[in-house]
Design a protein around this motif. Structure first.
Motif, PDB file in Angstrom:
ATOM      1  N   ILE A  23       0.842  -1.205   0.000  1.00  0.00           N
ATOM      2  CA  ILE A  23       0.000   0.000   0.000  1.00  0.00           C
ATOM      3  C   ILE A  23       0.875   1.251   0.000  1.00  0.00           C
ATOM      4  O   ILE A  23       0.558   2.249  -0.668  1.00  0.00           O
ATOM      5  CB  ILE A  23      -0.949  -0.010   1.214  1.00  0.00           C
ATOM      6  CG1 ILE A  23      -2.002  -1.110   1.031  1.00  0.00           C
ATOM      7  CG2 ILE A  23      -1.632   1.343   1.398  1.00  0.00           C
ATOM      8  CD1 ILE A  23      -2.873  -1.338   2.232  1.00  0.00           C
ATOM      9  N   CYS A  26       2.063   1.710  -3.484  1.00  0.00           N
ATOM     10  CA  CYS A  26       0.964   2.208  -4.326  1.00  0.00           C
ATOM     11  C   CYS A  26       0.788   3.715  -4.139  1.00  0.00           C
ATOM     12  O   CYS A  26       0.564   4.455  -5.110  1.00  0.00           O
ATOM     13  CB  CYS A  26      -0.335   1.484  -3.980  1.00  0.00           C
ATOM     14  SG  CYS A  26      -0.437  -0.209  -4.591  1.00  0.00           S
ATOM     15  N   THR A  27       0.880   4.169  -2.889  1.00  0.00           N
ATOM     16  CA  THR A  27       0.765   5.599  -2.601  1.00  0.00           C
ATOM     17  C   THR A  27       1.885   6.371  -3.277  1.00  0.00           C
ATOM     18  O   THR A  27       1.663   7.448  -3.856  1.00  0.00           O
ATOM     19  CB  THR A  27       0.809   5.840  -1.081  1.00  0.00           C
ATOM     20  OG1 THR A  27      -0.221   5.075  -0.447  1.00  0.00           O
ATOM     21  CG2 THR A  27       0.613   7.316  -0.756  1.00  0.00           C
ATOM     22  N   LEU A  29       3.424   5.556  -5.982  1.00  0.00           N
ATOM     23  CA  LEU A  29       3.189   5.592  -7.425  1.00  0.00           C
ATOM     24  C   LEU A  29       2.300   6.761  -7.826  1.00  0.00           C
ATOM     25  O   LEU A  29       2.525   7.400  -8.858  1.00  0.00           O
ATOM     26  CB  LEU A  29       2.563   4.276  -7.886  1.00  0.00           C
ATOM     27  CG  LEU A  29       3.490   3.076  -8.036  1.00  0.00           C
ATOM     28  CD1 LEU A  29       2.686   1.835  -8.393  1.00  0.00           C
ATOM     29  CD2 LEU A  29       4.561   3.337  -9.091  1.00  0.00           C
ATOM     30  N   LEU A 208      -0.803  -4.812  -9.846  1.00  0.00           N
ATOM     31  CA  LEU A 208      -1.504  -3.926  -8.917  1.00  0.00           C
ATOM     32  C   LEU A 208      -2.988  -4.271  -8.774  1.00  0.00           C
ATOM     33  O   LEU A 208      -3.556  -4.134  -7.689  1.00  0.00           O
ATOM     34  CB  LEU A 208      -1.353  -2.472  -9.381  1.00  0.00           C
ATOM     35  CG  LEU A 208       0.050  -1.876  -9.286  1.00  0.00           C
ATOM     36  CD1 LEU A 208       0.038  -0.433  -9.772  1.00  0.00           C
ATOM     37  CD2 LEU A 208       0.584  -1.951  -7.861  1.00  0.00           C
ATOM     38  N   PHE A 212      -3.423  -4.837  -4.915  1.00  0.00           N
ATOM     39  CA  PHE A 212      -4.125  -3.825  -4.131  1.00  0.00           C
ATOM     40  C   PHE A 212      -5.322  -4.430  -3.413  1.00  0.00           C
ATOM     41  O   PHE A 212      -5.542  -4.182  -2.226  1.00  0.00           O
ATOM     42  CB  PHE A 212      -4.574  -2.684  -5.057  1.00  0.00           C
ATOM     43  CG  PHE A 212      -5.132  -1.494  -4.335  1.00  0.00           C
ATOM     44  CD1 PHE A 212      -4.292  -0.580  -3.708  1.00  0.00           C
ATOM     45  CD2 PHE A 212      -6.498  -1.267  -4.288  1.00  0.00           C
ATOM     46  CE1 PHE A 212      -4.805   0.521  -3.042  1.00  0.00           C
ATOM     47  CE2 PHE A 212      -7.020  -0.161  -3.630  1.00  0.00           C
ATOM     48  CZ  PHE A 212      -6.168   0.725  -2.998  1.00  0.00           C
ATOM     49  N   SER A 234      -8.553  -0.501  -7.557  1.00  0.00           N
ATOM     50  CA  SER A 234      -7.528  -1.421  -8.065  1.00  0.00           C
ATOM     51  C   SER A 234      -7.563  -1.515  -9.583  1.00  0.00           C
ATOM     52  O   SER A 234      -6.517  -1.543 -10.245  1.00  0.00           O
ATOM     53  CB  SER A 234      -7.695  -2.812  -7.449  1.00  0.00           C
ATOM     54  OG  SER A 234      -8.858  -3.452  -7.941  1.00  0.00           O
ATOM     55  N   PHE A 238      -5.166   1.879 -10.312  1.00  0.00           N
ATOM     56  CA  PHE A 238      -3.886   1.177 -10.348  1.00  0.00           C
ATOM     57  C   PHE A 238      -3.743   0.236 -11.542  1.00  0.00           C
ATOM     58  O   PHE A 238      -2.620  -0.123 -11.914  1.00  0.00           O
ATOM     59  CB  PHE A 238      -3.686   0.408  -9.045  1.00  0.00           C
ATOM     60  CG  PHE A 238      -3.539   1.307  -7.857  1.00  0.00           C
ATOM     61  CD1 PHE A 238      -2.388   2.040  -7.667  1.00  0.00           C
ATOM     62  CD2 PHE A 238      -4.575   1.452  -6.943  1.00  0.00           C
ATOM     63  CE1 PHE A 238      -2.243   2.893  -6.579  1.00  0.00           C
ATOM     64  CE2 PHE A 238      -4.452   2.297  -5.854  1.00  0.00           C
ATOM     65  CZ  PHE A 238      -3.280   3.026  -5.675  1.00  0.00           C
TER      66      PHE A 238
END
Length: 257
Positions: A23, A26-27, A29, A208, A212, A234, A238
């Motif tokens: 996570i 992902c943030t 990104l 992802l 995610f 997701s 993502f």
């Protein structure tokens, strides 16, 4: 303290660490994509080079960068451990019980997708991060008329560049910087590298979409109230927006610039 090690080394503990680091990545990104959108500005890299300097010299961001590197390493190691333990636990039963038929392609191939992404990260860091931090990029001087906002630029030699600096003379802001923008332009004239980046972004999308959703499931967000939102993020954020955003950058430099 004595109970922490068994928890972290258990299957649940490993999945928890994978989820939290995933996570966080992902943030990152999202933030990284927003910053890199400066590449599309028609200003000879003025906005992007200033952004690059901020990202590598602002203390709080540097701390986050070290957390990012640690998260990538931890995420990769725990992914490998989980993959090996899962295979050892069900080498035959998985196929016999129809596991493949009941699971999605990307969930079964997260290891392959992750490996492609790791190779991409190594290539990306070598082409840009390493060259930027080791004075292997060109140098540029921008002159911005503060009255009109017009920016002009010229390449300068290494002898003319001592460090990033901004001065104002006669209402003209003069900025000297490492020209990472030109390095990006140079790198993405290689069609092989462009194709590899696009393939890597496809792998990232599939990675992802599953990762995610899986992260939030591991953290206990499996309530029907949250599932549609998590699935929507997701797939669309993502799985579509972020990978396409990153893939457009090499395509833009190769076909447009």
């Amino acid at each position: 303290m004595s109970n922490s090690k068994p928890v972290l080394s258990s299957s649940i503990g490993r999945k928890l660490i994978m989820s939290l680091t995933g996570i966080f990545l992902c943030t990152f990104l999202i933030v990284h994509l927003i910053g890199n959108l400066q590449l599309f500005k028609d200003d000879a890299g003025y906005a992007f080079n200033n952004y690059a300097y901020l990202m590598t010299h602002f203390a709080p961001i540097k701390v986050v960068s070290y957390l990012l590197y640690a998260s990538i390493i931890i995420h990769a190691i725990y992914a490998l451990v989980l993959t090996l333990k899962n295979r050892a636990a069900r080498p035959i039963a998985y196929a016999q019980n129809g596991g493949k038929a009941n699971s999605k392609w990307n969930s079964r191939n997260m290891g392959i997708l992750g490996t492609v992404i790791l190779v991409f990260l190594a290539t990306h860091m070598n082409n840009f991060w390493w060259k930027y931090h080791n004075d292997q990029t060109p140098y540029i001087e921008y002159s911005k008329d503060l009255a009109t906002g017009v920016v002009t630029s010229k390449e300068i030699s290494a002898s003319e560049f001592h460090d990033y600096q901004v001065t104002v003379v006669n209402n003209v802001e003069v900025t000297k910087a490492r020209d990472l923008y030109k390095q990006v332009d140079f790198a993405f004239q290689n069609i092989g590298l462009v194709i590899f980046y696009v393939i890597a972004m496809i792998a990232l999308a599939f990675h992802l979409i599953h990762g995610f959703q899986s992260a939030f499931q591991s953290l206990g967000f499996a309530h029907k109230k949250y599932v549609p939102l998590i699935k929507g993020l997701s797939v669309w954020l993502f799985g579509v927006i972020i990978p396409i955003g990153f893939a457009l950058m090499p395509l833009y430099f190769y076909f447009v610039k």
